[in-house]
Design a protein around this motif. Structure first.
Motif, PDB file in Angstrom:
ATOM      1  N   HIS A 150       0.830  -1.209   0.000  1.00  0.00           N
ATOM      2  CA  HIS A 150       0.000   0.000   0.000  1.00  0.00           C
ATOM      3  C   HIS A 150       0.860   1.253   0.000  1.00  0.00           C
ATOM      4  O   HIS A 150       0.617   2.187  -0.767  1.00  0.00           O
ATOM      5  N   CYS A 287     -11.059   2.809  -2.742  1.00  0.00           N
ATOM      6  CA  CYS A 287     -11.231   2.897  -1.285  1.00  0.00           C
ATOM      7  C   CYS A 287     -11.791   4.285  -0.952  1.00  0.00           C
ATOM      8  O   CYS A 287     -11.348   5.287  -1.509  1.00  0.00           O
ATOM      9  N   CYS A 290      -8.494   6.280   0.918  1.00  0.00           N
ATOM     10  CA  CYS A 290      -7.224   6.564   0.236  1.00  0.00           C
ATOM     11  C   CYS A 290      -7.345   6.538  -1.282  1.00  0.00           C
ATOM     12  O   CYS A 290      -6.415   6.938  -1.980  1.00  0.00           O
ATOM     13  N   CYS A 300     -10.297   0.122   2.116  1.00  0.00           N
ATOM     14  CA  CYS A 300      -9.388  -0.955   1.705  1.00  0.00           C
ATOM     15  C   CYS A 300      -8.776  -1.586   2.964  1.00  0.00           C
ATOM     16  O   CYS A 300      -8.912  -1.048   4.077  1.00  0.00           O
ATOM     17  N   CYS A 303      -6.540   0.777   5.011  1.00  0.00           N
ATOM     18  CA  CYS A 303      -7.241   1.826   5.749  1.00  0.00           C
ATOM     19  C   CYS A 303      -8.031   1.241   6.919  1.00  0.00           C
ATOM     20  O   CYS A 303      -8.197   1.905   7.942  1.00  0.00           O
TER      21      CYS A 303
HETATM   22 ZN    ZN Z   1      -7.580   2.751   1.616  1.00  0.00          ZN
END
Ligand code: ZN
Ligand code: AMP
Ligand code: ZN
Length: 318
Positions: A150, A287, A290, A300, A303
């Motif tokens: 990520h 998401c 983000c 996601c 997050c």
């Molecule tokens: Zn996210």
């Protein structure tokens, strides 16, 4: 060593590679690694000379070698080190960072090293993120994999890099392939490739330019190029399973040099022809927090993990 002569110049070789029927001296070995990397980059259309490349560097032999190789080949390659906050009594992340910083000073002038410290951005690092999860059944390693993926993507996207490259070698790739094949985990198999394209949900292109090299080849490259790298493995990450898979492949390789390479290459050829039609990637959405791609509506996995309260399952380690 010494028994075999370099195929190019007949000097004593530093490495014999039975899988390629090739022995080379230090100078010709470095040249061979660099040229083969370039061929692999071009063959899989990983990136172009004008692209800005972000090399994810861990301080280990593979990723530091990769950074060196890309710079020598003339690519614009900056580094990204993610401080995962792993201490485990051996200050692992802090020591890794020192190797990376020291190495960065040896790369061409104008090349940048970005350091992302998870604790300062999110208030906690990987062990705390993993530890606070209910039940604690998921290994720290899967949280770590999720966080790295990520954050590499976020940084690359925010800083405008066209591609993220990692130092995965053939031993890594063959072991993952072997594990996925034992489970016939087709969802993962279709996604295992030396290059994954960008998508319109902000996923940055990903590539593994060293995936064709055996681990002993990347180790030899680091040594002959005088790269000072952290030799310890992460105290947590190397799960028993991946080590066992590597052992099995190594014993096959010893009996029959080239097994690993053939296993991986034959898979790539079959994959390119579409061995698994109907297993296209599931529909993804952005998401809510983000904006990165996620399979489930809402937040996601990253997050959810870093949300102030109540975390749920992160994705598997890739
Ligand atoms: Zn996210
Ligand atoms: P590993 O998952 O530890 O086998 O590492 C695979 C690749 O991920 C390495 O070759 C690096 O390119 C990248 N990587 C691993 N750890 C880090 C880190 N802390 N910061 C940046 N990149 C990393
Ligand atoms: Zn030679």
């Amino acid at each position: 060593m010494g028994v075999h002569r370099c195929r190019k110049c007949a000097a004593d070789s530093v490495i014999n590679m039975p899988q390629h029927r090739l022995a080379l001296c230090a100078e010709h070995f470095m040249e061979w690694v660099e040229k083969s990397t370039l061929d692999f980059i071009e063959k899989h259309r990983m990136f172009e000379p004008e692209d800005r490349v972000l090399v994810a560097v861990s301080g280990g032999k593979d990723s530091l070698s990769l950074w060196r190789i890309l710079s020598k080949l003339g690519f614009h390659a900056d580094g990204l080190y993610i401080d995962l906050g792993i201490d485990a009594g051996c200050a692992y992340s802090k020591r890794s960072a020192e190797y990376v910083r020291k190495f960065a000073r040896t790369v061409s002038p104008g090349v940048e090293l970005h350091v992302l410290d998870l604790s300062s951005v999110y208030g906690r690092a990987v062990p705390e993120m993993a530890g606070r999860r209910a039940g604690g059944r998921k290994k720290l390693c899967s949280v770590c994999g999720l966080v790295k993926r990520h954050e590499m993507n976020r940084v690359a996207r925010e800083l405008g890099y066209q591609v993220i490259v990692t130092g995965h070698n053939l031993d890594d790739e063959a072991a993952v392939l072997f594990g996925n094949t034992l489970r016939w985990d087709v969802e993962y198999l279709v996604r295992q490739a030396p290059v994954l394209p960008a998508d319109d949900l902000g996923l940055v292109k990903r590539a593994k330019p060293l995936a064709r090299f055996y681990e002993r080849e990347t180790a030899a490259y680091a040594i002959v190029s005088n790269i000072d790298y952290i030799q310890d493995e992460c105290p947590f990450s190397k799960g028993a399973t991946s080590l066992r898979l590597k052992e099995v492949l190594n014993s096959m390789e010893n009996g029959s040099p080239g097994t690993k390479l053939q296993f991986y290459y034959s898979f790539l050829r079959a994959r390119q022809k579409g061995i698994f039609p109907g297993y296209d990637r599931p529909a993804l959405q952005a998401c809510e927090k983000c904006g990165q791609a996620t399979g489930i509506p809402g937040l996601c996995a990253f997050c959810r993990l870093t949300a102030p309260e109540k975390a749920t399952s992160p994705a598997n380690c890739g």
